[in-house]
Design a protein around this motif. Structure first.
Motif, PDB file in Angstrom:
ATOM      1  N   ILE A 174       0.580  -4.465  11.616  1.00  0.00           N
ATOM      2  CA  ILE A 174      -0.115  -3.303  12.435  1.00  0.00           C
ATOM      3  C   ILE A 174       0.996  -2.289  12.416  1.00  0.00           C
ATOM      4  CG2 ILE A 174      -1.236  -2.143  14.210  1.00  0.00           C
ATOM      5  CD1 ILE A 174      -2.389  -4.919  14.896  1.00  0.00           C
ATOM      6  N   SER A 175       2.204  -2.573  12.857  1.00  0.00           N
ATOM      7  CA  SER A 175       3.449  -1.520  13.467  1.00  0.00           C
ATOM      8  C   SER A 175       4.095  -1.409  12.048  1.00  0.00           C
ATOM      9  CB  SER A 175       4.275  -2.174  14.398  1.00  0.00           C
ATOM     10  OG  SER A 175       4.969  -3.311  14.174  1.00  0.00           O
ATOM     11  N   ALA A 176       4.002  -2.284  10.863  1.00  0.00           N
ATOM     12  CA  ALA A 176       4.821  -1.854   9.687  1.00  0.00           C
ATOM     13  C   ALA A 176       4.522  -0.422   9.187  1.00  0.00           C
ATOM     14  CB  ALA A 176       4.302  -3.003   8.700  1.00  0.00           C
ATOM     15  N   ALA A 177       3.111   0.096   9.265  1.00  0.00           N
ATOM     16  CA  ALA A 177       2.998   1.256   8.825  1.00  0.00           C
ATOM     17  C   ALA A 177       3.780   2.427   9.362  1.00  0.00           C
ATOM     18  CB  ALA A 177       1.471   1.777   8.689  1.00  0.00           C
ATOM     19  N   LEU A 178       4.079   2.102  10.634  1.00  0.00           N
ATOM     20  CA  LEU A 178       4.777   3.242  11.417  1.00  0.00           C
ATOM     21  C   LEU A 178       6.080   3.413  10.906  1.00  0.00           C
ATOM     22  CD1 LEU A 178       4.077   2.201  14.817  1.00  0.00           C
ATOM     23  CD2 LEU A 178       2.895   4.066  13.462  1.00  0.00           C
ATOM     24  N   ALA A 179       6.818   2.574   9.757  1.00  0.00           N
ATOM     25  CA  ALA A 179       8.083   2.458   9.515  1.00  0.00           C
ATOM     26  C   ALA A 179       7.934   2.947   8.020  1.00  0.00           C
ATOM     27  CB  ALA A 179       9.107   1.381   9.552  1.00  0.00           C
ATOM     28  N   ALA A 180       7.080   2.649   7.430  1.00  0.00           N
ATOM     29  CA  ALA A 180       6.894   2.788   5.798  1.00  0.00           C
ATOM     30  C   ALA A 180       6.006   3.857   5.266  1.00  0.00           C
ATOM     31  CB  ALA A 180       6.301   1.282   5.179  1.00  0.00           C
ATOM     32  N   PRO A 226       4.521   7.796   4.536  1.00  0.00           N
ATOM     33  CA  PRO A 226       5.068   9.112   4.369  1.00  0.00           C
ATOM     34  C   PRO A 226       5.067   9.920   5.491  1.00  0.00           C
ATOM     35  CG  PRO A 226       3.539   8.273   2.671  1.00  0.00           C
ATOM     36  CD  PRO A 226       3.316   7.469   3.623  1.00  0.00           C
ATOM     37  N   GLU A 227       4.248   9.708   6.508  1.00  0.00           N
ATOM     38  CA  GLU A 227       4.005  10.646   7.551  1.00  0.00           C
ATOM     39  C   GLU A 227       5.148  10.494   8.690  1.00  0.00           C
ATOM     40  OE1 GLU A 227       0.109   9.864   6.297  1.00  0.00           O
ATOM     41  OE2 GLU A 227       1.955   8.490   6.703  1.00  0.00           O
ATOM     42  N   THR A 228       6.487   9.483   8.208  1.00  0.00           N
ATOM     43  CA  THR A 228       7.623   9.530   8.904  1.00  0.00           C
ATOM     44  C   THR A 228       8.521  10.807   8.706  1.00  0.00           C
ATOM     45  OG1 THR A 228       8.558   8.123   7.299  1.00  0.00           O
ATOM     46  CG2 THR A 228       7.861   7.126   8.948  1.00  0.00           C
ATOM     47  N   GLY A 229       8.096  11.562   7.294  1.00  0.00           N
ATOM     48  CA  GLY A 229       8.891  12.689   6.960  1.00  0.00           C
ATOM     49  C   GLY A 229      10.176  12.026   6.402  1.00  0.00           C
ATOM     50  N   VAL A 230      10.295  11.003   5.781  1.00  0.00           N
ATOM     51  CA  VAL A 230      11.366  10.595   5.301  1.00  0.00           C
ATOM     52  C   VAL A 230      11.226  10.126   3.830  1.00  0.00           C
ATOM     53  CG1 VAL A 230      13.340   8.685   5.506  1.00  0.00           C
ATOM     54  CG2 VAL A 230      12.363   9.365   7.448  1.00  0.00           C
ATOM     55  N   ALA A 231      12.041  10.573   2.993  1.00  0.00           N
ATOM     56  CA  ALA A 231      11.917  10.248   1.420  1.00  0.00           C
ATOM     57  C   ALA A 231      11.744   8.890   1.437  1.00  0.00           C
ATOM     58  CB  ALA A 231      13.012  10.688   0.743  1.00  0.00           C
ATOM     59  N   ALA A 232      11.090   8.347   0.277  1.00  0.00           N
ATOM     60  CA  ALA A 232      10.610   7.012   0.080  1.00  0.00           C
ATOM     61  C   ALA A 232      11.702   6.160  -0.139  1.00  0.00           C
ATOM     62  CB  ALA A 232       9.522   6.926  -1.240  1.00  0.00           C
ATOM     63  N   GLU A 233      12.800   6.641  -0.737  1.00  0.00           N
ATOM     64  CA  GLU A 233      13.881   5.679  -1.191  1.00  0.00           C
ATOM     65  C   GLU A 233      14.823   5.370   0.073  1.00  0.00           C
ATOM     66  OE1 GLU A 233      15.064  10.001  -2.111  1.00  0.00           O
ATOM     67  OE2 GLU A 233      13.144   8.765  -2.487  1.00  0.00           O
ATOM     68  N   ARG A 234      14.449   6.193   1.150  1.00  0.00           N
ATOM     69  CA  ARG A 234      15.458   6.234   2.355  1.00  0.00           C
ATOM     70  C   ARG A 234      14.553   5.686   3.611  1.00  0.00           C
ATOM     71  NH1 ARG A 234      20.861   7.064   1.869  1.00  0.00           N
ATOM     72  NH2 ARG A 234      21.322   8.632   0.436  1.00  0.00           N
ATOM     73  N   ARG A 235      13.459   5.274   3.489  1.00  0.00           N
ATOM     74  CA  ARG A 235      12.634   4.657   4.690  1.00  0.00           C
ATOM     75  C   ARG A 235      13.193   3.450   5.168  1.00  0.00           C
ATOM     76  NH1 ARG A 235       7.133   6.300   1.951  1.00  0.00           N
ATOM     77  NH2 ARG A 235       7.321   8.502   1.772  1.00  0.00           N
ATOM     78  N   SER A 278       0.618  -1.078  -0.058  1.00  0.00           N
ATOM     79  CA  SER A 278       0.191  -0.009   0.162  1.00  0.00           C
ATOM     80  C   SER A 278       1.043   1.177  -0.096  1.00  0.00           C
ATOM     81  CB  SER A 278      -0.696  -0.208   1.288  1.00  0.00           C
ATOM     82  OG  SER A 278      -0.238   0.262   2.527  1.00  0.00           O
ATOM     83  N   TYR A 279       2.104   1.106   0.247  1.00  0.00           N
ATOM     84  CA  TYR A 279       2.894   2.114   0.356  1.00  0.00           C
ATOM     85  C   TYR A 279       4.059   2.155  -0.605  1.00  0.00           C
ATOM     86  CZ  TYR A 279       1.261   3.340   4.879  1.00  0.00           C
ATOM     87  OH  TYR A 279       0.435   3.506   6.006  1.00  0.00           O
TER      88      TYR A 279
END
Length: 399
Positions: free
Chosen positions: A272-278, A280-289, A238-239
């Motif tokens: 469930i917790s996978a979304a916390l790292a993946a 966009p709300e983390t503020g990290v560029a997709a290629e750096r997550r 989904s991300y």
């Protein structure tokens, strides 16, 4: 990479680990104790799971440059919480953990096994999980009756968290639980020895009984695949990320196999917790997550040090408190399982039967209800499919 991006990755990874740990460790402890683990064995199991989750997350993230995280099987912990009758001792449970780990490993090495597990209708697997979770979730209510002074503050904090900080509602409930335990220790005069909080591991010799293999290993494998690994893949997709499916199964299978003799049940892809790292709300560029996952893995290894202290404090909790908190922690999983179980109209009756058998806690031939729920649900779904096919053939012949 600039300092702000590094800080954002660190924050996302640490938060992912803290939320994953605090939102479910009580479920794991409750499950391990239900199948006969002593406090020392439960602490060892929790420590082993933390280390394996940390190392497997590091390996997968660094190898594939994807923000893939692993976790212990929270639904699996719930299965253990109702499977005590299937094991005559913790050695039987450890033997079942080993069998489950081998099945996870083979699912990665031999795709046909994974397809066989997927052949169980998803609503049936979800109904079995919902039935297992139902009596555990009820403990949030019965615990309030048993120890109102201890449980009520935790429930109030959880409700406030749901309104104000939904992501942190369960961790805040655990923080409130810690405060309640502290007050209880101070008022009762009970003592906690510092030596009991030192991290330690205990090896448990596995024994292999038919009841534990059928009543623990197989349901544990099914819920780990259906409620953790497959949703974990969906969350990453989904991300915009492709989960390293086979490598994840092999890695978590090997990790589960290594953790089992120390009391750890199973490790899988985080859901469930996978979304916390993946996200966009983390503020990290997709290629750096993927670096978010690296920080998460490292944080789990640090959290492993706290396993003995957590178990010691949990043992000092007022009666009914931890069971009530575990019930609160499982409400989200229960809701998801119920929603998934009722997804297909044609399978409503098999789903109801599966749910009732699993929730009954009945033991037949020394094998717990989770296995019999799967048997009943699969047989009912096959019967309905055969009946439907027969009706279609008769209609075709009549036309």
């Amino acid at each position: 990479m600039n300092q702000s991006s590094t800080a954002a990755s660190a924050a996302a990874g640490i938060v992912t680990a803290i939320v994953g740990f605090t939102s479910s460790f009580v479920v794991i402890l409750t499950g391990l104790r239900a199948v006969g683990a002593s406090d020392g064995q439960a602490a060892s199991g929790l420590l082993a799971l933390c280390v394996v989750v940390g190392l497997s997350t590091l390996w997968l993230a660094l190898r594939h440059r994807v923000p893939v995280t692993t976790a212990w099987s929270t639904p699996g912990g719930a299965v253990l919480g109702t499977a005590g009758a299937s094991a005559s001792g913790f050695g039987d449970a450890v033997g079942a953990f080993i069998i489950c780990a081998v099945l996870l490993l083979l699912s990665g090495l031999w795709p046909a096994l994974g397809r066989l597990a997927s052949a169980i209708p998803a609503p049936i697997a979800q109904a079995m999980l919902a039935g297992v979770l139902f009596p555990l979730c009820l403990r949030a209510v019965t615990g309030l009756e048993e120890s109102p002074a201890a449980v009520a503050p935790v429930l109030i904090v959880w409700l406030l968290g749901i309104v104000l900080l939904p992501k942190w509602a369960v961790p805040l409930a655990f923080l409130a639980t810690g405060m309640v335990v502290g007050v209880h220790l101070a008022s009762s005069g009970a003592q906690v020895h510092a030596g009991d909080m030192v991290p330690s591991i205990e090896l448990t010799a596995p024994t292999f009984s038919l009841g534990a293999i059928v009543g623990i290993a197989l349901p544990l494998y099914v819920v780990t695949m259906a409620s953790q690994n497959l949703p974990g893949v969906a969350v990453l997709r989904s991300y915009g990320y492709q989960a390293p499916w086979r490598d994840s199964l092999v890695t978590t299978g090997v990790g589960s196999l290594l953790a089992a003799p120390f009391g750890g049940n199973s490790v899988n892809l985080a859901a469930i917790s996978a979304a916390l790292a993946a996200a966009p709300e983390t503020g990290v560029a997709a290629e750096r997550r993927w670096l978010n996952a690296v920080w998460c893995g490292a944080s789990y290894i640090v959290l492993a040090v706290s396993a003995a202290a957590v178990v010691t404090l949990a043992g000092a909790a007022p009666a009914g408190l931890l069971a009530a908190v575990a019930g609160v922690a499982l409400l989200g999983a229960f809701g998801g399982a119920v929603q998934g179980a009722w997804a297909e109209t044609q399978l409503r009756l098999p789903v109801v039967v599966t749910f009732l058998v699993a929730a009954s806690g009945a033991v037949f031939a020394g094998i717990g209800a989770a296995f019999w729920a799967l048997v009943a649900g699969v047989l009912m779904s096959l019967l309905i499919n055969l009946t439907s096919s027969g009706r279609l053939r008769r209609r075709g012949a009549g036309g």
